[in-house]
Structures are given as structure tokens and as C-alpha cells.
Design a protein around this motif. Structure first.
Motif, PDB file in Angstrom:
ATOM      1  N   PRO A   1       1.063  -1.322  -0.074  1.00  0.00           N
ATOM      2  CA  PRO A   1       0.002   0.055  -0.038  1.00  0.00           C
ATOM      3  C   PRO A   1       0.839   1.263   0.026  1.00  0.00           C
ATOM      4  O   PRO A   1       0.269   2.416  -0.608  1.00  0.00           O
ATOM      5  CB  PRO A   1      -1.039  -0.210   1.328  1.00  0.00           C
ATOM      6  N   LEU A   2       2.085   1.174   0.508  1.00  0.00           N
ATOM      7  CA  LEU A   2       2.881   2.348   0.638  1.00  0.00           C
ATOM      8  C   LEU A   2       3.292   2.762  -0.741  1.00  0.00           C
ATOM      9  O   LEU A   2       3.371   4.015  -1.174  1.00  0.00           O
ATOM     10  CB  LEU A   2       4.087   2.175   1.413  1.00  0.00           C
TER      11      LEU A   2
ATOM     12  N   ILE B   1       8.191   6.160  11.354  1.00  0.00           N
ATOM     13  CA  ILE B   1       8.169   6.886  10.204  1.00  0.00           C
ATOM     14  C   ILE B   1       6.433   7.191  10.283  1.00  0.00           C
ATOM     15  O   ILE B   1       5.452   6.344  10.965  1.00  0.00           O
ATOM     16  CB  ILE B   1       8.148   6.232   9.069  1.00  0.00           C
ATOM     17  N   GLY B   2       6.015   8.085   9.512  1.00  0.00           N
ATOM     18  CA  GLY B   2       4.606   8.447   9.328  1.00  0.00           C
ATOM     19  C   GLY B   2       4.287   9.712  10.300  1.00  0.00           C
ATOM     20  O   GLY B   2       4.916   9.921  11.408  1.00  0.00           O
ATOM     21  N   LEU B   3       3.095  10.535   9.933  1.00  0.00           N
ATOM     22  CA  LEU B   3       2.312  11.403  10.630  1.00  0.00           C
ATOM     23  C   LEU B   3       1.815  10.491  12.013  1.00  0.00           C
ATOM     24  O   LEU B   3       1.165   9.521  11.767  1.00  0.00           O
ATOM     25  CB  LEU B   3       1.440  12.393   9.965  1.00  0.00           C
ATOM     26  N   ASP B   4       1.852  11.079  12.910  1.00  0.00           N
ATOM     27  CA  ASP B   4       0.888  10.569  13.965  1.00  0.00           C
ATOM     28  C   ASP B   4      -0.525  10.774  14.126  1.00  0.00           C
ATOM     29  O   ASP B   4      -1.141  11.699  14.537  1.00  0.00           O
ATOM     30  CB  ASP B   4       1.481  11.000  15.478  1.00  0.00           C
ATOM     31  N   ILE B   5      -1.167   9.697  13.462  1.00  0.00           N
ATOM     32  CA  ILE B   5      -2.733   9.894  13.229  1.00  0.00           C
ATOM     33  C   ILE B   5      -3.423   8.676  13.965  1.00  0.00           C
ATOM     34  O   ILE B   5      -4.369   8.444  13.442  1.00  0.00           O
ATOM     35  CB  ILE B   5      -3.001   9.794  11.765  1.00  0.00           C
TER      36      ILE B   5
ATOM     37  N   GLN C   1      -3.651   2.215   6.885  1.00  0.00           N
ATOM     38  CA  GLN C   1      -3.146   3.353   7.373  1.00  0.00           C
ATOM     39  C   GLN C   1      -1.610   3.795   7.795  1.00  0.00           C
ATOM     40  O   GLN C   1      -1.447   5.059   7.887  1.00  0.00           O
ATOM     41  CB  GLN C   1      -4.026   3.068   9.023  1.00  0.00           C
ATOM     42  N   ILE C   2      -1.027   2.978   8.229  1.00  0.00           N
ATOM     43  CA  ILE C   2       0.408   3.285   8.204  1.00  0.00           C
ATOM     44  C   ILE C   2       1.028   3.862   7.007  1.00  0.00           C
ATOM     45  O   ILE C   2       1.743   5.019   6.996  1.00  0.00           O
ATOM     46  CB  ILE C   2       1.327   2.170   8.873  1.00  0.00           C
TER      47      ILE C   2
ATOM     48  N   VAL D   1       2.618   7.555   6.175  1.00  0.00           N
ATOM     49  CA  VAL D   1       3.879   7.692   5.783  1.00  0.00           C
ATOM     50  C   VAL D   1       4.047   8.551   4.646  1.00  0.00           C
ATOM     51  O   VAL D   1       4.655   9.584   4.375  1.00  0.00           O
ATOM     52  CB  VAL D   1       4.514   6.321   5.555  1.00  0.00           C
ATOM     53  N   ALA D   2       2.927   8.139   3.628  1.00  0.00           N
ATOM     54  CA  ALA D   2       2.755   9.018   2.298  1.00  0.00           C
ATOM     55  C   ALA D   2       2.702  10.583   2.631  1.00  0.00           C
ATOM     56  O   ALA D   2       3.143  11.419   2.237  1.00  0.00           O
ATOM     57  CB  ALA D   2       1.747   8.317   1.503  1.00  0.00           C
TER      58      ALA D   2
END
Length: 348
Positions: A209-210, A313-317, A324-325, A329-330
Motif C-alpha cells: 500500500p505504501l 515513520i509517518g504522521l501521528d494519526i 493506515q500506516i 507515511v505518504a
């Protein structure tokens, strides 16, 4: 990201007559900014958008006139809220100037050349001299290695344009208009960059998915893994490049640039460590390591993880699961690329 990549891909594969619509000036707020383009094909199909839907129908209605008569400029004033203005219900509160151009043989050849230069990794400054009365626009294109093409002769301006190009590359200025080349001529400048490259090391389930989200977000994606059964086109149809081999072999084949992004997600401690030791001193735009910060510190054999390494990595959502991960990251990749000097287009 920028629609221009989709437009260039479309005109390279289509034989239809088409019109290019480009936002060349914005006052106040707007859904899209200067430099955004939309392609309207002869059959009415659209590639890209210039607004949240409030302008496209009117632009589409002008296609036949533009194809028959030539370039024109239109202004949409979205700042009013009365019943007869463009501002009704849009909430944009901006004034938008759009250039409509037919893709004649000359312009089509220029855009294909632009696409070819971007595909080679070149950065390109474009200048467009707009003559509304004559319903035409002349263009020049200047690459980062001084290749010049187009139908506007710029010999006497070449030194100042090289300075402008270099400034755009270093400072990340936005696209826009300026009148300094010729006080009597309106000039529009735009700075094009190749799609940013993303290297994903690891072809596990979470990389799938990334790669997809990154491709949709405007990245040229390369997936690298030592397992041929995982690193396949069937699993990664969006990836432009698939590389199989052990890290020591793959890393010798890649020349990284300061505008590249790298993500480590092999789920193999020793391979992550080997890759990280190779790339950590490279001047990358983004370097991310999947996993906790404590794991990354062990990879580095250091107590503290340097701030330029994104870990985790990734925004903290509050993301959970591969999709979702990957989304987080995207989003972080886009955030970093957008804020890095040199990404945005040129303004004068």
C-alpha cells in the motif's frame, strides 16, 4: 502532487486535439495555485482540476473556441457572493487568472520535449510570453544543464534567465508573472522538476500500500528486496523500478541525490542496519526507518537517533494496519517534500 506529470503522460499517448488550461495568477485564496494545469481533450475528457468544481464547466465550454481561434486569458473573480458572480457558494474568496491554449503542433512538440527532459531527471525553467490580442503565447524552456528549446528566442536574456533558474532551484519559489524582461510584454514563468524519487527497501505486505499511495502522491517509486518472489510487478504494479538482490549489490547500483527519499522496511535487522549505514550520511530529502526509535538507535549503535532520520515513520494519526500506516507515511513524505526548498515552482 502536480498534475503536469499526468498531462505530459496523456499527450504522449493520445492523438486527440486538446486544450491546456493553466492558472497563471491568483489573488486571495483559491483551491489550486499558480502553475496548476488541466488538460481538456477533444472529446471533453479532463485530466486534472483547477478548482473544487466551480470553474471546470465554463472552461470546458470554451474548448472549441480556443481550438479554433487560439490562446486566450480568462479571469474568475470568486471574491463576491451575489447571485451572478463566480463567488456564489464557492467560498474560495480569490481572483483566478487562467490561460487557455490549444495544443497545436508547435506547443505539443515543446511539451513532449519537456516530458523527455523531466524523464531524464532534468529541471526546467519555462517562460511564456503572452500576447492576448494575437491570441498566442510563445515559450522558451531552459534546462538545468543549459539546453534551450521553444519558439521564443531568448539569446539576449540568457544570463538573467540562468540566474532565475538557479534561484528557483535553490530557493523553491512559486510560479507567477513578472515584467522585468520587457516592460511591454507580460511574461509568465514556471519551474518544473522531475517527480521526486522514493526508494522502498523491503517488499513485504506493508510496502504494497505504501508504494501505491506514494505513486498516487506523485513519487517515482522503486522497490528493492532480496526476495524475487516478493518483488514482482504483480504485487507492485505502480512501481517504476523493481530491484532484486542483496543490499551490498543493490546499493552499488543506486546513485542517490539530495532530492531522493529512502524508506527502510525490510523487517530484517541486519539488512536494515547494512542499508542504514550506507545511506545515513547521504544528503537525502527524507530518510525513514520503520519501527520504534529504540530499534533505530540499535541499528545505528547510538543512544540518540539524529533528527534527520524519521523514526518511527509517518504522521501521528493513530494509524493501525498496513494501509493506515502507509497513508501516514505518504502524508509525511508529501509534507517534507512540499516544505523542502527547491520543490515549489518559480515566482519572480
Amino acid at each position: 502532487m502536480d498534475t503536469i506529470y499526468e498531462v505530459l503522460e496523456e499527450i504522449d499517448s493520445s492523438s486527440q486535439r486538446a486544450m491546456l488550461a493553466t492558472i497563471i495568477h491568483v489573488e486571495g485564496s483559491a483551491y489550486r495555485k499558480e502553475g496548476t494545469s488541466m488538460l481538456v481533450k477533444g472529446d471533453g475528457a479532463q485530466i486534472g482540476v483547477l478548482s473544487a468544481g466551480c470553474l471546470e464547466e465554463d472552461i470546458l465550454a470554451r474548448k472549441d473556441s480556443v481550438l479554433a481561434r487560439g490562446s486566450t486569458k480568462i479571469v474568475y473573480d470568486m471574491r463576491n457572493s451575489d447571485e451572478i458572480s463566480w463567488g456564489e457558494g464557492s467560498g474560495c474568496n480569490g481572483k483566478i487568472e487562467i490561460l487557455l491554449e490549444p495544443l497545436d503542433d508547435i506547443f505539443l512538440k515543446q511539451l513532449k520535449m519537456l516530458g523527455s527532459q523531466l524523464a531524464k531527471g532534468k529541471e526546467v525553467l519555462m517562460g511564456k510570453k503572452i500576447d492576448v490580442e494575437e491570441q498566442r503565447a510563445e515559450c522558451f524552456f531552459l534546462t538545468d544543464d543549459d539546453v534551450v528549446f521553444g519558439d521564443w528566442v531568448i539569446d539576449r536574456h540568457i544570463d538573467s534567465l540562468k540566474e532565475l533558474r538557479d534561484k528557483a532551484s535553490k530557493e523553491g519559489l512559486k510560479s507567477g508573472k513578472q515584467l522585468s524582461l520587457d516592460p511591454l510584454t507580460e511574461v509568465y514563468f514556471q519551474y518544473f522538476q522531475p517527480k521526486p524519487r522514493l526508494f522502498i527497501f523491503g517488499a513485504g505486505p506493508d510496502a504494497v500500500p505504501l508504494a501505491s499511495f506514494a505513486d498516487q502522491s506523485g513519487f517515482t517509486v522503486t522497490v528493492a528486496d532480496w526476495r524475487p518472489a516478493l518483488c514482482t510487478k504483480e504485487r507492485f504494479p505502480e512501481a517504476v523500478n523493481l530491484m532484486t538482490g542483496f543490499p551490498e549489490d543493490l546499493l552499488q547500483q543506486i546513485t542517490f541525490t539530495p532530492k531522493d527519499s529512502v524508506i527502510l522496511m525490510t523487517h530484517n535487522f541486519h539488512k536494515d542496519k547494512e542499508i542504514l549505514s550506507h545511506v545515513k550520511d547521504k544528503p537525502l530529502r527524507y530518510l525513514g526507518v520503520l519501527g520504534s526509535q529504540s530499534r533505530t538507535s540499535r541499528l545505528l549503535e547510538k543512544k540518540d537517533v539524529p533528527s534527520f532520520i524519521h523514526s518511527p515513520i509517518g504522521l501521528d494519526i493513530g494509524a493501525e494496519g498496513p494501509e493506515q500506516i502507509a497513508l501516514s507515511v505518504a502524508a509525511e513524505l508529501v509534507k517534507v517534500v512540499k516544505k523542502t526548498p527547491g520543490h515549489e515552482k518559480v515566482s519572480t
